[in-house]
Design a protein around this motif. Structure first.
Motif, PDB file in Angstrom:
ATOM      1  N   LYS A 247      50.210  36.559  42.806  1.00 28.63           N
ATOM      2  CA  LYS A 247      49.581  37.084  44.019  1.00 28.63           C
ATOM      3  C   LYS A 247      48.085  37.283  43.804  1.00 28.63           C
ATOM      4  CE  LYS A 247      53.618  39.394  45.872  1.00 28.63           C
ATOM      5  NZ  LYS A 247      54.196  40.657  46.320  1.00 28.63           N
ATOM      6  N   VAL A 248      47.698  37.735  42.634  1.00 33.51           N
ATOM      7  CA  VAL A 248      46.282  37.953  42.325  1.00 33.51           C
ATOM      8  C   VAL A 248      45.539  36.625  42.322  1.00 33.51           C
ATOM      9  CG1 VAL A 248      44.672  38.760  40.560  1.00 33.51           C
ATOM     10  CG2 VAL A 248      46.764  40.056  41.031  1.00 33.51           C
ATOM     11  N   VAL A 249      46.141  35.577  41.739  1.00 30.23           N
ATOM     12  CA  VAL A 249      45.522  34.251  41.707  1.00 30.23           C
ATOM     13  C   VAL A 249      45.399  33.701  43.127  1.00 30.23           C
ATOM     14  CG1 VAL A 249      45.805  31.879  40.896  1.00 30.23           C
ATOM     15  CG2 VAL A 249      46.301  33.791  39.355  1.00 30.23           C
ATOM     16  N   LEU A 250      46.426  33.879  43.957  1.00 22.88           N
ATOM     17  CA  LEU A 250      46.405  33.397  45.342  1.00 22.88           C
ATOM     18  C   LEU A 250      45.298  34.089  46.137  1.00 22.88           C
ATOM     19  CD1 LEU A 250      47.689  31.678  47.557  1.00 22.88           C
ATOM     20  CD2 LEU A 250      49.213  33.613  48.016  1.00 22.88           C
ATOM     21  N   VAL A 251      45.191  35.376  46.000  1.00 19.20           N
ATOM     22  CA  VAL A 251      44.142  36.126  46.696  1.00 19.20           C
ATOM     23  C   VAL A 251      42.770  35.688  46.211  1.00 19.20           C
ATOM     24  CG1 VAL A 251      43.156  38.432  47.028  1.00 19.20           C
ATOM     25  CG2 VAL A 251      45.626  38.102  47.205  1.00 19.20           C
ATOM     26  N   ALA A 252      42.616  35.448  44.923  1.00 22.79           N
ATOM     27  CA  ALA A 252      41.338  35.002  44.377  1.00 22.79           C
ATOM     28  C   ALA A 252      40.952  33.648  44.963  1.00 22.79           C
ATOM     29  CB  ALA A 252      41.412  34.935  42.855  1.00 22.79           C
ATOM     30  N   TRP A 253      41.891  32.715  45.055  1.00 20.23           N
ATOM     31  CA  TRP A 253      41.608  31.403  45.630  1.00 20.23           C
ATOM     32  C   TRP A 253      41.241  31.511  47.115  1.00 20.23           C
ATOM     33  CZ3 TRP A 253      39.999  27.121  43.833  1.00 20.23           C
ATOM     34  CH2 TRP A 253      40.294  26.751  42.522  1.00 20.23           C
TER      35      TRP A 253
ATOM     36  N   LEU B 183      37.676  30.180  48.519  1.00 22.31           N
ATOM     37  CA  LEU B 183      37.597  29.192  49.600  1.00 22.31           C
ATOM     38  C   LEU B 183      36.864  29.736  50.822  1.00 22.31           C
ATOM     39  CD1 LEU B 183      41.129  27.536  49.406  1.00 22.31           C
ATOM     40  CD2 LEU B 183      38.935  26.539  48.745  1.00 22.31           C
ATOM     41  N   SER B 184      37.091  30.983  51.164  1.00 18.54           N
ATOM     42  CA  SER B 184      36.412  31.543  52.335  1.00 18.54           C
ATOM     43  C   SER B 184      34.912  31.681  52.083  1.00 18.54           C
ATOM     44  CB  SER B 184      37.021  32.881  52.728  1.00 18.54           C
ATOM     45  OG  SER B 184      36.838  33.822  51.703  1.00 18.54           O
ATOM     46  N   VAL B 185      34.512  32.053  50.877  1.00 14.52           N
ATOM     47  CA  VAL B 185      33.094  32.143  50.540  1.00 14.52           C
ATOM     48  C   VAL B 185      32.471  30.756  50.510  1.00 14.52           C
ATOM     49  CG1 VAL B 185      31.473  32.761  48.702  1.00 14.52           C
ATOM     50  CG2 VAL B 185      33.316  34.328  49.324  1.00 14.52           C
TER      51      VAL B 185
END
Length: 154
Positions: A3-9, A13-15
């Motif tokens: 979940k942490v890796v998914l949130v980081a990606w 991507l949004s930035v």
């Protein structure tokens, strides 16, 4: 951990996409004024309240049993389908219709109407054009006047 890796990606991507999508708004152009065109319209609306084919009929009214002081009780609503003509006489050339509603909007003795109207032109220079208007006015000053004038600025 996943979940942490998914949130980081998602954050990366949004930035990363924000500057790419914002380029569209960075190319603004200065305002260029357009030459205004003034048009003067003169036509006559024939509001017929009685007879075989009235052009204005009451569609709603207050639920009251007391005698009202004014000619049109507060809340009375009328539907209209009036003729627009070139001249003040009813026999003048018809150039369109005025369709809409008006509502008695004063609880005082003065008759105040709010008018919502669409003026549709069916012949003449403005054939196919329409104007949407809304007005509020106290009618007692106008009742004795044969010709009434309204200004429209848009």
């Amino acid at each position: 951990m996943e979940k942490v890796v998914l949130v980081a990606w998602i954050l990366v991507l949004s930035v990363w996409t924000t500057p790419v999508l914002s380029k569209y708004y960075s190319e603004s152009r200065p305002y260029e004024s357009v030459q205004e065109k003034r048009t003067h319209l003169r036509f006559y609306v024939h509001d017929i309240l009685s007879g075989n084919k009235p052009s204005a009929v009451q569609i709603a009214g207050p639920n009251t049993t007391k005698k009202e002081d004014g000619p049109t009780p507060f809340g009375s609503t009328f539907a209209i389908n009036d003729l627009l003509t070139e001249g003040p006489e009813i026999t003048s050339k018809v150039i369109g219709n005025a369709r809409g509603i008006y509502v008695s909007s004063s609880q005082d003795k003065d008759l105040t109407l709010v008018l919502y109207i669409d003026l549709g032109f069916t012949s003449g220079k403005f054939k196919g054009s329409s104007l949407n208007n809304d007005y509020q006015w106290t009618v007692w000053n106008y009742v004795l006047t044969i010709v009434r004038k309204f200004a429209k600025v848009s």
